[in-house]
Design a protein around this motif. Structure first.
Motif, PDB file in Angstrom:
ATOM      1  N   GLN A 181      60.214  75.197  53.152  1.00  0.00           N
ATOM      2  CA  GLN A 181      61.399  76.005  53.436  1.00  0.00           C
ATOM      3  C   GLN A 181      61.178  77.482  53.139  1.00  0.00           C
ATOM      4  N   ASN A 182      60.341  77.784  52.157  1.00  0.00           N
ATOM      5  CA  ASN A 182      60.066  79.165  51.772  1.00  0.00           C
ATOM      6  C   ASN A 182      59.210  79.831  52.854  1.00  0.00           C
ATOM      7  N   PRO A 183      59.688  80.920  53.474  1.00  0.00           N
ATOM      8  CA  PRO A 183      58.936  81.523  54.578  1.00  0.00           C
ATOM      9  C   PRO A 183      57.577  82.093  54.159  1.00  0.00           C
ATOM     10  N   VAL A 184      57.455  82.599  52.948  1.00  0.00           N
ATOM     11  CA  VAL A 184      56.173  83.146  52.509  1.00  0.00           C
ATOM     12  C   VAL A 184      55.152  82.030  52.357  1.00  0.00           C
ATOM     13  N   LYS A 185      55.547  80.952  51.710  1.00  0.00           N
ATOM     14  CA  LYS A 185      54.644  79.815  51.542  1.00  0.00           C
ATOM     15  C   LYS A 185      54.302  79.192  52.894  1.00  0.00           C
ATOM     16  N   GLY A 198      42.055  79.457  70.951  1.00  0.00           N
ATOM     17  CA  GLY A 198      43.443  79.636  71.391  1.00  0.00           C
ATOM     18  C   GLY A 198      44.440  79.107  70.369  1.00  0.00           C
ATOM     19  N   ALA A 199      44.140  77.938  69.805  1.00  0.00           N
ATOM     20  CA  ALA A 199      45.019  77.363  68.777  1.00  0.00           C
ATOM     21  C   ALA A 199      45.030  78.243  67.530  1.00  0.00           C
ATOM     22  N   PHE A 200      43.883  78.786  67.184  1.00  0.00           N
ATOM     23  CA  PHE A 200      43.790  79.691  66.036  1.00  0.00           C
ATOM     24  C   PHE A 200      44.703  80.897  66.219  1.00  0.00           C
ATOM     25  N   VAL A 201      44.623  81.525  67.384  1.00  0.00           N
ATOM     26  CA  VAL A 201      45.447  82.715  67.657  1.00  0.00           C
ATOM     27  C   VAL A 201      46.932  82.354  67.605  1.00  0.00           C
ATOM     28  N   GLU A 202      47.301  81.208  68.137  1.00  0.00           N
ATOM     29  CA  GLU A 202      48.706  80.791  68.131  1.00  0.00           C
ATOM     30  C   GLU A 202      49.218  80.599  66.702  1.00  0.00           C
ATOM     31  N   HIS A 203      48.393  80.046  65.839  1.00  0.00           N
ATOM     32  CA  HIS A 203      48.829  79.848  64.446  1.00  0.00           C
ATOM     33  C   HIS A 203      48.936  81.176  63.707  1.00  0.00           C
ATOM     34  N   MET A 204      48.068  82.120  64.010  1.00  0.00           N
ATOM     35  CA  MET A 204      48.190  83.444  63.384  1.00  0.00           C
ATOM     36  C   MET A 204      49.455  84.151  63.890  1.00  0.00           C
ATOM     37  N   LYS A 205      49.748  84.000  65.170  1.00  0.00           N
ATOM     38  CA  LYS A 205      50.990  84.571  65.707  1.00  0.00           C
ATOM     39  C   LYS A 205      52.199  83.909  65.053  1.00  0.00           C
ATOM     40  N   ALA A 206      52.113  82.595  64.852  1.00  0.00           N
ATOM     41  CA  ALA A 206      53.216  81.870  64.213  1.00  0.00           C
ATOM     42  C   ALA A 206      53.425  82.360  62.782  1.00  0.00           C
ATOM     43  N   SER A 207      52.341  82.605  62.074  1.00  0.00           N
ATOM     44  CA  SER A 207      52.452  83.121  60.716  1.00  0.00           C
ATOM     45  C   SER A 207      53.139  84.482  60.715  1.00  0.00           C
ATOM     46  N   TRP A 208      52.752  85.350  61.623  1.00  0.00           N
ATOM     47  CA  TRP A 208      53.364  86.679  61.717  1.00  0.00           C
ATOM     48  C   TRP A 208      54.836  86.569  62.082  1.00  0.00           C
ATOM     49  N   LYS A 209      55.164  85.655  62.994  1.00  0.00           N
ATOM     50  CA  LYS A 209      56.561  85.475  63.397  1.00  0.00           C
ATOM     51  C   LYS A 209      57.398  84.951  62.236  1.00  0.00           C
ATOM     52  N   ILE A 210      56.858  84.042  61.457  1.00  0.00           N
ATOM     53  CA  ILE A 210      57.577  83.517  60.296  1.00  0.00           C
ATOM     54  C   ILE A 210      57.909  84.647  59.328  1.00  0.00           C
ATOM     55  N   LEU A 211      56.930  85.513  59.081  1.00  0.00           N
ATOM     56  CA  LEU A 211      57.171  86.632  58.172  1.00  0.00           C
ATOM     57  C   LEU A 211      58.181  87.624  58.756  1.00  0.00           C
ATOM     58  N   GLN A 212      58.122  87.858  60.056  1.00  0.00           N
ATOM     59  CA  GLN A 212      59.094  88.752  60.686  1.00  0.00           C
ATOM     60  C   GLN A 212      60.502  88.172  60.612  1.00  0.00           C
ATOM     61  N   SER A 231      61.701  86.267  58.462  1.00  0.00           N
ATOM     62  CA  SER A 231      62.202  86.112  57.096  1.00  0.00           C
ATOM     63  C   SER A 231      63.087  87.278  56.671  1.00  0.00           C
ATOM     64  N   ARG A 232      63.095  88.330  57.467  1.00  0.00           N
ATOM     65  CA  ARG A 232      63.891  89.539  57.206  1.00  0.00           C
ATOM     66  C   ARG A 232      63.524  90.202  55.880  1.00  0.00           C
ATOM     67  N   ALA A 235      57.167  96.547  53.059  1.00  0.00           N
ATOM     68  CA  ALA A 235      56.801  97.624  52.138  1.00  0.00           C
ATOM     69  C   ALA A 235      57.313  97.358  50.730  1.00  0.00           C
ATOM     70  N   LYS A 236      58.449  96.670  50.602  1.00  0.00           N
ATOM     71  CA  LYS A 236      59.037  96.404  49.291  1.00  0.00           C
ATOM     72  C   LYS A 236      58.649  95.030  48.737  1.00  0.00           C
ATOM     73  N   GLN A 237      58.477  94.064  49.621  1.00  0.00           N
ATOM     74  CA  GLN A 237      58.108  92.705  49.219  1.00  0.00           C
ATOM     75  C   GLN A 237      56.880  92.282  50.027  1.00  0.00           C
ATOM     76  N   PRO A 238      55.686  92.730  49.635  1.00  0.00           N
ATOM     77  CA  PRO A 238      54.499  92.512  50.464  1.00  0.00           C
ATOM     78  C   PRO A 238      53.880  91.115  50.376  1.00  0.00           C
TER      79      PRO A 238
END
Length: 182
Positions: free
Chosen positions: A42-46, A79-93, A95-96, A100-103
């Motif tokens: 449930q935790n977006p960072v984890k 291709g699967a690797f790139v999709e998972h990296m994009k998914a990680s970035w999307k999860i962090l985005q 998370s709101r 800069a404050k919570q890196p």
């Protein structure tokens, strides 16, 4: 007395040999276990960190596949690797969180993207010219994601795309004083 020393020596040699030659299986998660863990988290960072770990695992599989000469399977894994990296970035985005404050998570993603970018560049050099297309595309996508992550981490700095500006020139006025040219 001598018998005890030999027994201790052989026992310690067996333990050291076992530790050196048996691959460390404990603590490693398989791709299926990571997918299940990601689904439950449930935790977006984890969750983002688990996506990064899964992407790195897939990249290692792709590197092994390419080294065996199977370019088709390697392309799918890249291709699967790139999709998972994009998914990680999307999860962090999503998370709101302000990077800069919570890196937390953002830094991990940046480090992983940098390491994976280098791995992909090395792979490009080892693969035949006609098989490089998907790898070059993945490298460009990873570089794009990394620039977005860096922009999120350092929002006030603008990434330079050109050369730095030239320093102002100084000249001597007729009175002998120095002034900056504007």
């Amino acid at each position: 007395m001598l018998w005890r020393r030999w027994t201790c020596f052989l026992a310690s040699l067996a333990i050291v040999g076992f530790a050196l030659f048996v691959p460390p299986v404990f603590g490693r998660e398989t791709a299926d276990q990571l997918v299940e863990h990601i689904r439950k988290e449930q935790n977006p960072v984890k969750k983002a960190k688990l996506e990064i770990k899964l992407a790195d695992l897939i990249l290692q599989q792709a590197l092994d596949t390419y080294s065996k000469g199977d370019a088709e399977s390697g392309t799918k894994l890249i291709g699967a690797f790139v999709e998972h990296m994009k998914a990680s970035w999307k999860i962090l985005q999503d998370s709101r969180r302000k990077a800069a404050k919570q890196p937390q998570g953002f830094k991990d993603l940046d480090i992983s993207l940098r390491e994976d970018f280098r791995s992909l560049q090395d792979l490009e050099l080892r693969v035949a010219y006609f098989d490089r297309g998907p790898i070059e595309k993945a490298t460009q996508e990873i570089e794009g994601i990394r620039s977005e992550v860096l922009q999120a981490l350092f929002p006030t700095t603008k990434l330079r795309t050109t050369n730095p500006p030239v320093a102002p020139r100084r000249f001597v006025l007729p009175r002998g004083t120095l002034s900056e040219l504007r």
